[in-house]
Scaffold this active site. Structure first.
Site, short mmCIF file in Angstrom:
data_model
loop_
_atom_site.label_atom_id
_atom_site.label_comp_id
_atom_site.label_asym_id
_atom_site.label_seq_id
_atom_site.Cartn_x
_atom_site.Cartn_y
_atom_site.Cartn_z
N HIS A 1 17.64 99.92 40.74
CA HIS A 1 17.66 98.55 41.25
C HIS A 1 16.32 97.86 40.98
O HIS A 1 15.37 98.01 41.73
CB HIS A 1 17.93 98.58 42.75
CG HIS A 1 18.31 97.26 43.33
ND1 HIS A 1 19.25 97.13 44.31
CD2 HIS A 1 17.89 95.99 43.07
CE1 HIS A 1 19.38 95.85 44.66
NE2 HIS A 1 18.56 95.15 43.89
N HIS B 1 14.35 94.17 39.28
CA HIS B 1 14.37 92.80 38.76
C HIS B 1 13.20 92.61 37.80
O HIS B 1 12.05 92.72 38.20
CB HIS B 1 14.24 91.78 39.90
CG HIS B 1 15.33 91.87 40.92
ND1 HIS B 1 16.48 91.12 40.85
CD2 HIS B 1 15.45 92.64 42.03
CE1 HIS B 1 17.26 91.40 41.88
NE2 HIS B 1 16.66 92.33 42.61
N ARG C 1 13.37 89.77 35.81
CA ARG C 1 13.38 88.30 35.69
C ARG C 1 13.57 87.81 34.26
O ARG C 1 13.27 86.64 33.96
CB ARG C 1 12.07 87.71 36.24
CG ARG C 1 11.67 88.20 37.62
CD ARG C 1 12.69 87.88 38.66
NE ARG C 1 12.24 88.19 40.01
CZ ARG C 1 13.03 88.28 41.06
NH1 ARG C 1 14.34 88.10 40.93
NH2 ARG C 1 12.55 88.55 42.25
N ASP D 1 14.11 98.11 44.35
CA ASP D 1 14.40 96.67 44.45
C ASP D 1 13.14 95.88 44.12
O ASP D 1 12.82 94.87 44.76
CB ASP D 1 14.93 96.30 45.83
CG ASP D 1 15.55 94.90 45.88
OD1 ASP D 1 15.74 94.31 44.79
OD2 ASP D 1 15.82 94.40 46.98
N GLY E 1 11.31 89.17 48.63
CA GLY E 1 11.16 90.31 47.73
C GLY E 1 9.71 90.67 47.49
O GLY E 1 8.81 89.85 47.62
#
Length: 479
Positions: free
Chosen positions: A82, A84, A86, A363, A378
């Site tokens: 998991h 990110h 972007r 995350d 986040g």
């Protein structure tokens, strides 16, 4: 490892994976582990002795390179379910270069990227382009997920029709949940037929919307009094107690609603997956109620009392394991799901202990400081994940490094059907060298990630990554 050599011998190491904890030596050829020898081996001469039988069968043009691990701990590199990055479209927050360098600095050899980019990754071809670009950088393995519904609009699941599980083992609507239970059922039926995992950000949209005004009210006070949302440990001495009460009171109300949002959606998504015959993966589980729902589902699976094809796995994050969010300053560290109570945190740790939890996932969610000040939820966590888990779970809670390796490497590899995550012959030589006893202070300015927001800024952690190998090639570290 130099370009001409294709044999690497890492010696003078403590070898740890989900089954091994022993001094030893690892031999790598052409990106794969081809030998694992247990026993003390502190010199090149002794390493040659261990490796002599293997080297006798190798061609003369393959000259071995020796790597002294200096007594540190060699583990399979970590696998993050998991993340990110972007990319595309939000490169002010992160991009493939900064994200991948952050990953290898954190000891990660495989990352699963979320699709909430700009544009949203809703098509196979978009995801393939990202993975191709990432592969060309040759730093870590990348799986780019595709959204459950087109453009997160909650209606069109046709993008799933083109996917195959070997290339796209996971789909997700991460960032929010699929509003319609009927659409989620349709998507899960398709995914179940293909053997694709549906990874769920469990959050009832209407309850999340009900929580939003409370967060916005708290943020308005924080902006008015110069309280940064991005770095919560900065001193703000001249804030009236009534203002602090308003901020924390509003965030408490928001977090209570968001706990209910998580719990109702977790139960819903598990029940839909049962009907669909789908493997549902619960993202960043943070409450006792939700974890208990996962545990019950797993108990039913073990008893064979479920629909064929139904499976359930769950991840937790390092920040939910390490931090309590019911009081200042951590209540002001905005993240979805929020940092929870001590009872919830203990429930997560006990779920790790009893085997309910499958994986620890970061995350990793980088933001600019301006975005954080505006309330973007986040943290950047991929570079601190091992140290946080080692500090909290090994040093304080009595977990073994073998258990950490299972949660951060072997289990995620199993979920993704990768021949990684173990120190075993034939497995990918994706490795990380760590010193589990080294203490250091978190300074986000030293992050490779563009995102500098972390609630553990300035904290002392125990356990540091010294080198990361991808396919037997060192991609991070100076030792």
């Amino acid at each position: 490892m130099n370009e001409k050599s294709s044999i690497l011998i890492i010696y003078n190491a403590r070898l740890v994976d989900s089954h091994i904890d022993s001094p030893g030596t690892v031999i790598i050829e052409d990106g794969k582990i081809c030998g694992v020898f247990l026993g003390e081996c502190k010199t090149v001469k002794s390493a040659m002795f261990y490796a002599s039988a293997f080297l006798a069968g190798s061609s003369d043009d393959k000259k071995p390179e020796f790597y002294d691990a200096l007594g540190m701990t060699l583990m399979p590199s970590f696998i993050d379910m998991h993340v990110h990055f972007r990319y595309p479209g939000q490169t002010q927050k992160e991009d493939l270069d900064s994200g991948l360098h952050a990953a290898v600095a954190g000891g990660y050899g495989t990352v699963v990227l979320m699709p909430n980019t700009s544009p949203i990754i809703s098509e196979k071809e978009q995801a393939q382009k990202v993975m191709s670009e990432a592969s060309s950088k040759n730093l870590a393995r990348v799986f780019q997920t595709v959204s459950i519904t087109r453009n997160f609009e909650g209606a069109d699941t046709s993008g799933i029709d083109k996917l195959k599980a070997d290339e796209f083992p996971v789909i997700t609507e991460d960032g929010h949940d699929v509003d319609s239970a009927a659409i989620m059922l349709e998507a899960m039926k398709k995914a179940g037929e293909k053997g694709i995992i549906v990874s769920c950000h469990c959050e009832d949209p209407s309850l999340a919307q009900a929580a939003r005004p409370y967060r916005l009210r708290a943020l308005s006070f924080m902006k008015q009094y110069g309280i940064p949302a991005g770095k919560i440990n900065i001193e703000t001495p001249n804030v009236p107690s009534a203002v602090n009460f308003e901020i924390d009171g509003n965030l408490t109300k928001a977090n209570s609603l968001l706990a209910l949002a998580e719990d109702t959606a977790t139960i819903r998504n598990i029940e839909i997956a049962k009907i669909a015959g789908c493997h549902v993966h619960i993202c960043h589980c943070s409450t006792k109620v939700s974890m208990d729902a996962v545990r019950r589902a797993k108990e039913q699976i073990a008893l064979g009392n479920t629909t064929e094809g139904f499976d359930c796995s769950v991840e937790v994050t390092p920040h939910h394991l390490a931090l309590v969010g019911t009081d200042a300053p951590n209540i002001r560290a905005l993240v979805n799901p929020p940092l929870r109570s001590e009872d919830d945190r203990r429930a997560l740790i006990e779920a790790l202990r009893d085997g309910t939890v499958d994986a620890i996932a970061t995350d990793h969610a980088p933001h600019t400081q301006d975005d954080k000040a505006s309330g973007a939820p986040g943290f950047s966590g991929i570079e601190t994940a091992f140290a946080v888990c080692n500090t909290v779970l090994v040093k304080k809670e009595g977990f073994s490094l073998k258990q950490i390796s299972k949660l951060m490497s072997a289990n995620p590899a199993r979920l993704l059907h990768l021949k990684s995550g173990k120190l075993a012959v034939g497995y990918n030589a994706d490795l990380v060298l760590v010193n589990p006893d080294e203490e250091w202070i978190v300074n986000s300015e030293n992050f490779a990630s563009k995102g500098k927001s972390t609630p553990i800024e300035g904290k002392k952690l125990c356990g540091r990554v010294h080198a990361t190998f991808f396919g037997g090639r060192k991609v991070f570290g100076n030792c």
